[in-house]
Motif scaffolding. Sequence first.
Motif, mmCIF file in Angstrom:
data_model
loop_
_atom_site.group_PDB
_atom_site.id
_atom_site.type_symbol
_atom_site.label_atom_id
_atom_site.label_comp_id
_atom_site.label_asym_id
_atom_site.label_seq_id
_atom_site.Cartn_x
_atom_site.Cartn_y
_atom_site.Cartn_z
ATOM 1 N N TYR A 38 0.862 -1.173 0.000
ATOM 2 C CA TYR A 38 0.000 0.000 0.000
ATOM 3 C C TYR A 38 0.896 1.220 0.000
ATOM 4 C CZ TYR A 38 -2.683 3.715 2.292
ATOM 5 O OH TYR A 38 -3.258 4.900 2.624
ATOM 6 N N ILE A 39 0.618 2.162 -0.855
ATOM 7 C CA ILE A 39 1.412 3.386 -0.921
ATOM 8 C C ILE A 39 0.503 4.552 -0.556
ATOM 9 C CG2 ILE A 39 2.818 4.875 -2.385
ATOM 10 C CD1 ILE A 39 3.324 2.368 -4.148
ATOM 11 N N PRO A 40 0.637 5.101 0.650
ATOM 12 C CA PRO A 40 -0.179 6.248 1.052
ATOM 13 C C PRO A 40 0.219 7.489 0.254
ATOM 14 C CG PRO A 40 1.072 5.366 2.918
ATOM 15 C CD PRO A 40 1.515 4.642 1.702
ATOM 16 N N ASP A 41 -0.719 8.381 0.148
ATOM 17 C CA ASP A 41 -0.464 9.578 -0.652
ATOM 18 C C ASP A 41 0.583 10.494 -0.032
ATOM 19 O OD1 ASP A 41 -2.335 8.800 -2.576
ATOM 20 O OD2 ASP A 41 -3.970 9.849 -1.566
ATOM 21 N N PHE A 42 0.459 10.830 1.231
ATOM 22 C CA PHE A 42 1.355 11.786 1.884
ATOM 23 C C PHE A 42 1.753 11.268 3.265
ATOM 24 C CE2 PHE A 42 -1.571 14.118 -0.813
ATOM 25 C CZ PHE A 42 -0.711 14.875 -1.591
ATOM 26 N N THR A 64 -11.472 -2.357 4.141
ATOM 27 C CA THR A 64 -10.884 -3.434 4.950
ATOM 28 C C THR A 64 -9.373 -3.289 5.015
ATOM 29 O OG1 THR A 64 -12.679 -4.932 4.389
ATOM 30 C CG2 THR A 64 -10.619 -5.942 5.135
ATOM 31 N N ARG A 65 -8.767 -2.940 3.899
ATOM 32 C CA ARG A 65 -7.311 -2.771 3.862
ATOM 33 C C ARG A 65 -6.861 -1.734 4.883
ATOM 34 N NH1 ARG A 65 -4.682 -0.557 -1.542
ATOM 35 N NH2 ARG A 65 -6.078 1.153 -1.054
ATOM 36 N N HIS A 66 -7.587 -0.645 4.986
ATOM 37 C CA HIS A 66 -7.184 0.393 5.933
ATOM 38 C C HIS A 66 -7.355 -0.061 7.380
ATOM 39 C CE1 HIS A 66 -5.899 3.587 3.325
ATOM 40 N NE2 HIS A 66 -6.878 3.234 2.506
ATOM 41 N N LEU A 67 -8.338 -0.860 7.637
ATOM 42 C CA LEU A 67 -8.481 -1.432 8.980
ATOM 43 C C LEU A 67 -7.306 -2.352 9.290
ATOM 44 C CD1 LEU A 67 -12.301 -2.224 8.926
ATOM 45 C CD2 LEU A 67 -11.161 -0.443 10.273
ATOM 46 N N LEU A 68 -6.926 -3.183 8.326
ATOM 47 C CA LEU A 68 -5.800 -4.101 8.512
ATOM 48 C C LEU A 68 -4.502 -3.339 8.716
ATOM 49 C CD1 LEU A 68 -6.648 -6.780 5.808
ATOM 50 C CD2 LEU A 68 -6.768 -7.065 8.289
ATOM 51 N N ILE A 69 -4.275 -2.327 7.914
ATOM 52 C CA ILE A 69 -3.048 -1.535 8.035
ATOM 53 C C ILE A 69 -2.949 -0.912 9.421
ATOM 54 C CG2 ILE A 69 -1.923 0.595 7.234
ATOM 55 C CD1 ILE A 69 -3.004 -0.170 4.411
ATOM 56 N N ARG A 70 -4.041 -0.315 9.852
ATOM 57 C CA ARG A 70 -4.027 0.313 11.185
ATOM 58 C C ARG A 70 -3.825 -0.729 12.274
ATOM 59 N NH1 ARG A 70 -9.450 2.528 13.202
ATOM 60 N NH2 ARG A 70 -9.743 0.295 13.401
ATOM 61 N N ASP A 71 -4.578 -1.805 12.199
ATOM 62 C CA ASP A 71 -4.548 -2.791 13.270
ATOM 63 C C ASP A 71 -3.271 -3.616 13.287
ATOM 64 O OD1 ASP A 71 -7.028 -1.780 13.870
ATOM 65 O OD2 ASP A 71 -8.136 -3.506 13.083
ATOM 66 N N ARG A 102 -17.239 5.467 12.716
ATOM 67 C CA ARG A 102 -17.461 4.131 13.285
ATOM 68 C C ARG A 102 -16.142 3.443 13.624
ATOM 69 N NH1 ARG A 102 -20.432 -1.028 10.394
ATOM 70 N NH2 ARG A 102 -20.153 -2.432 12.143
ATOM 71 N N TYR A 103 -15.156 3.576 12.724
ATOM 72 C CA TYR A 103 -13.882 2.885 12.923
ATOM 73 C C TYR A 103 -12.787 3.796 13.473
ATOM 74 C CZ TYR A 103 -16.093 -1.010 10.661
ATOM 75 O OH TYR A 103 -16.943 -2.039 10.359
ATOM 76 N N LYS A 104 -13.170 5.000 13.907
ATOM 77 C CA LYS A 104 -12.269 5.919 14.592
ATOM 78 C C LYS A 104 -11.068 6.346 13.741
ATOM 79 C CE LYS A 104 -13.689 4.384 19.184
ATOM 80 N NZ LYS A 104 -15.021 4.124 18.771
ATOM 81 N N PHE A 105 -11.356 6.696 12.485
ATOM 82 C CA PHE A 105 -10.366 7.319 11.620
ATOM 83 C C PHE A 105 -10.687 8.808 11.553
ATOM 84 C CE2 PHE A 105 -10.015 3.032 9.882
ATOM 85 C CZ PHE A 105 -8.655 2.916 9.626
ATOM 86 N N GLU A 106 -9.654 9.641 11.635
ATOM 87 C CA GLU A 106 -9.883 11.070 11.435
ATOM 88 C C GLU A 106 -10.068 11.307 9.948
ATOM 89 O OE1 GLU A 106 -7.770 14.093 13.762
ATOM 90 O OE2 GLU A 106 -6.600 12.398 14.546
ATOM 91 N N TYR A 107 -10.932 12.267 9.612
ATOM 92 C CA TYR A 107 -11.198 12.572 8.214
ATOM 93 C C TYR A 107 -11.548 14.036 8.075
ATOM 94 C CZ TYR A 107 -16.104 12.837 9.398
ATOM 95 O OH TYR A 107 -17.295 13.216 9.957
ATOM 96 N N SER A 108 -11.509 14.475 6.845
ATOM 97 C CA SER A 108 -11.874 15.846 6.528
ATOM 98 C C SER A 108 -12.322 15.890 5.078
ATOM 99 C CB SER A 108 -10.647 16.751 6.715
ATOM 100 O OG SER A 108 -10.939 18.067 6.319
ATOM 101 N N ASP A 109 -12.928 17.017 4.708
ATOM 102 C CA ASP A 109 -13.118 17.257 3.289
ATOM 103 C C ASP A 109 -11.824 17.920 2.817
ATOM 104 O OD1 ASP A 109 -13.272 19.850 4.228
ATOM 105 O OD2 ASP A 109 -15.394 20.097 3.776
ATOM 106 N N VAL A 110 -11.836 18.519 1.664
ATOM 107 C CA VAL A 110 -10.586 19.085 1.141
ATOM 108 C C VAL A 110 -10.056 20.246 1.976
ATOM 109 C CG1 VAL A 110 -10.888 18.295 -1.215
ATOM 110 C CG2 VAL A 110 -11.904 20.455 -0.521
#
Length: 118
Positions: A38-42, A64-71, A102-110
């Motif tokens: 997985y290659i994150p953007d920044f 699911t991939r992001h849950l696995l990466i975090r966990d 729900r899965y406790k990820f921080e997020y934002s719009d642009v």
Amino acid sequence: MKYKSNLERNIANVLKKYSVTFEYEPTRLSYQPKPRTYIPDFYISDKEFYIEGKGYFHDGYERTRHLLIRDQLGVDVKFVFQNPNNRIGKGSKTTYADWCERYKFEYSDVDIPKKWFE
């Protein structure tokens, strides 16, 4: 020893017959699906987190991939969505924002919040 099936019992009997030392269900092993990359953007090195920009987040595997990466890796990924109010799929009531909460990820719009960098 009590086994869960006749097959297990038969295997144990064969091992005993051949004088093989063994333990039955001694431990649990952790595993992951096929190793993937997985290659994150920044990467924000001074704060040690990644930002992933998403226009679309409909793919269940990607979530699911992001849950696995975090966990599995303990990696902090924050999402920036083109529109966090988009639905994760046709007919779903769940939005990208709902999923993140729900899965406790921080997020934002642009308009990324400055607090991420303070």
